[in-house]
Design a protein around this motif. Sequence first.
Motif, short mmCIF file in Angstrom:
data_model
loop_
_atom_site.label_atom_id
_atom_site.label_comp_id
_atom_site.label_asym_id
_atom_site.label_seq_id
_atom_site.Cartn_x
_atom_site.Cartn_y
_atom_site.Cartn_z
N GLU A 499 0.83 -1.21 0.00
CA GLU A 499 0.00 0.00 0.00
C GLU A 499 0.87 1.26 0.00
OE1 GLU A 499 -3.09 -0.57 -0.51
OE2 GLU A 499 -2.70 -2.71 -0.26
N THR A 500 2.16 1.11 -0.21
CA THR A 500 3.07 2.25 -0.26
C THR A 500 2.77 3.11 -1.48
OG1 THR A 500 4.82 0.97 0.83
CG2 THR A 500 5.49 2.94 -0.38
N LEU A 501 2.64 4.40 -1.26
CA LEU A 501 2.41 5.33 -2.37
C LEU A 501 3.74 5.63 -3.06
CD1 LEU A 501 -0.05 7.82 -0.64
CD2 LEU A 501 -0.62 6.15 -2.41
N VAL A 502 3.76 5.53 -4.38
CA VAL A 502 5.02 5.71 -5.11
C VAL A 502 5.25 7.17 -5.50
CG1 VAL A 502 4.88 3.37 -6.01
CG2 VAL A 502 3.99 5.26 -7.38
N GLY A 503 4.23 8.03 -5.38
CA GLY A 503 4.39 9.43 -5.74
C GLY A 503 4.20 9.65 -7.23
N ALA A 504 4.23 10.92 -7.62
CA ALA A 504 4.04 11.27 -9.02
C ALA A 504 5.13 10.66 -9.88
CB ALA A 504 4.02 12.80 -9.18
N LYS A 505 4.73 9.86 -10.87
CA LYS A 505 5.65 9.19 -11.79
C LYS A 505 6.67 8.32 -11.05
CE LYS A 505 5.29 12.68 -15.42
NZ LYS A 505 6.03 13.58 -16.34
N GLY A 506 6.29 7.84 -9.84
CA GLY A 506 7.20 6.98 -9.09
C GLY A 506 8.38 7.71 -8.50
N VAL A 507 8.19 8.98 -8.13
CA VAL A 507 9.30 9.81 -7.68
C VAL A 507 9.92 9.29 -6.38
CG1 VAL A 507 7.85 11.41 -6.35
CG2 VAL A 507 10.00 12.22 -7.32
N ARG A 508 9.16 8.52 -5.59
CA ARG A 508 9.69 8.02 -4.32
C ARG A 508 10.53 6.75 -4.49
NH1 ARG A 508 4.54 8.71 -0.14
NH2 ARG A 508 4.30 10.98 -0.41
N LEU A 509 10.64 6.26 -5.70
CA LEU A 509 11.41 5.04 -5.95
C LEU A 509 12.68 5.38 -6.71
CD1 LEU A 509 8.54 2.65 -7.12
CD2 LEU A 509 9.41 2.99 -4.80
N SER A 510 13.69 4.56 -6.56
CA SER A 510 14.93 4.73 -7.33
C SER A 510 14.72 4.24 -8.75
CB SER A 510 16.06 3.96 -6.67
OG SER A 510 15.82 2.55 -6.76
N GLY A 511 15.69 4.53 -9.62
CA GLY A 511 15.57 4.08 -11.00
C GLY A 511 15.48 2.57 -11.12
N GLY A 512 16.29 1.86 -10.32
CA GLY A 512 16.25 0.40 -10.35
C GLY A 512 14.93 -0.14 -9.84
#
Length: 607
Positions: A499-512
């Motif tokens: 249920e983790t929100l990834v943010g706009a365009k997945g901004v909270r995640l690294s490229g990998g």
Amino acid sequence: MLLAPKKIQSWKLLWNLICYQPKLYTTDSLLWILIMGLPAIPGLIIREFFDSLTGKAQFGLTPLVWILLLLALSLGHIGTIFAGRITKTQHRFTMSSLLRRNLLERLLNNPTAQPVIVNSDVEKAVSQGEIISYFRDDAEQIEDSVAWVSELLGEGLFTVLCLVILLSVNVQMTLFVFLPLVGTIAIIQKAETYIKRYRKASREATEKVTGILGEMFSSVQAIKVAGAEQDVLHHFRTLNDKRHQVMVRDSLLNSLLDSVFQNMTNLGTGLILLLASVLIQRQSSNLTVGDFALFIYNLSFITGFFNSLGRFMALYKQTEVSFERMTALLSGVTADTLVAKKPLYLNNLRGRKPPLPPLEQPQIKESDRLKSLTLSNLTYHYPDTNQGITDISFQLQRGSLTVITGRIGSGKTTLLRVLLGLLPKQSGAIYWNGRLVEDPANFFVPPRSAYTPQIPQLFSYTLRENILLGLEKDDDEIEKALKMAVFEQDLATMNAKMETLVGAKGVRLSGGQLQRLAAARMFIRQPELLVFDDLSSALDVETELALWLRIFNNRSEDNWIPTCLVISHRRSVLSRADQIIVMKSGAIAAQGKLDEIFDKKGQDLNF
């Protein structure tokens, strides 16, 4: 050769919109007929009121009774207006929603990265920011035109009734009523070119401003790194200044037309009043003070209708511009696509929403199981350049791993995009199990195929929602896909887990993490063909090696046997490949296994 857009029959498109929900439109029109018709009765009451004061009344009621009747009728009129506003709001929202729904559906089915507008002058790609003006301004313009039709219908029927009353009072004065109408039609015919030209210029200027806003927000980091903040802001101000100029010109024309229509009706009213004063002074005239009051009362509604008709005619010309713009955005599709009758899941007047259709889960047919995929002389060149791919031919077998490699700009990504229909092939053919694929964009979708680009697209929702995208799968299947994508350790560090929100365009995640989450989205659908565009670009060697091991080990644990087509430069991936395709300048420079193409030091043998 670029083609000029076809003439749009806006009246036909407006009629199709009106007929989308005939019950709602009929209810709205009837209420507006009442809204416009009820004021006819006060005119009769006013005549009797004045005649009662002069002793010429036909009924024996006192002036106070007529005042009370007028007050009661006014309260009923107010209630009808509220009811009409409710139906009008529902009708307007439904019409604009249908337009936006059909436009969005077409854009989502567009195989290219960006929609392209083609006209007699230029061919240009339209950015996401620029498209906002089509969904907002042009849809609202058409919505206004549809709303005006029902209002004009009510006003028109009431005008006929008022004309009958005027003719019963005095025929000679009534003939002067039509002078403003003749003038209005003549003015609209003369001003048509300027109306459409100024509206088109204002829409295009607004489109450029919304476009640069979208580009600025999506490229903040690049702008700051380049130190180009002041240059970008200067360009933004320039576009706004140009928009300000054309918007003022468009608004000024509208104001001038409104003023002319209003003054024409006032001039016509003045002439009629002069004629009435002459008739009242004549001893032979039967025109009473009450008749004169009734005439003037109904005259205001007729001249108001002529004024509204003139404004609607100008609005209709502007609506033609909106239809032409939206049709051009559809890229070759007829304008009828905009007003096609499609289901809308909106609350009705009773607050009820129709049930959504059951979501169809994609199922693979046995005939669609990939046995072989053949590319024959596939060619695509970018417009006005020699860049692209030329005569690409190769074949993939079920369960194989094919790696495309080559230097930057050699055409690797272009090849994948043409194969998947994201770019239109200019020649060549694609065969799935020997059958010709005529529409790659709609064919290469799950469960036949799944694609992960270099920079995957995620939405501002949870991990679960980004993986499923409407698919119905339980947590065990999601966890299995995440494990196959080597994402289980990342998931363990997240407090909200799936249920983790990834943010706009997945901004909270690294490229990998972005790439592996997109890979999990592919795996959970178990497509026949897996297409990766340089999966190693954001992954370290150990993670990528673990991912490929799990893909190949999965074949022995499950009935799913995917065929892989990937872009990669890693020797660990190249060594596992059943087939390596080396691209150079948009063509195949070498093809075969690793030891046939590269020597032990990794140097090219065949080019």
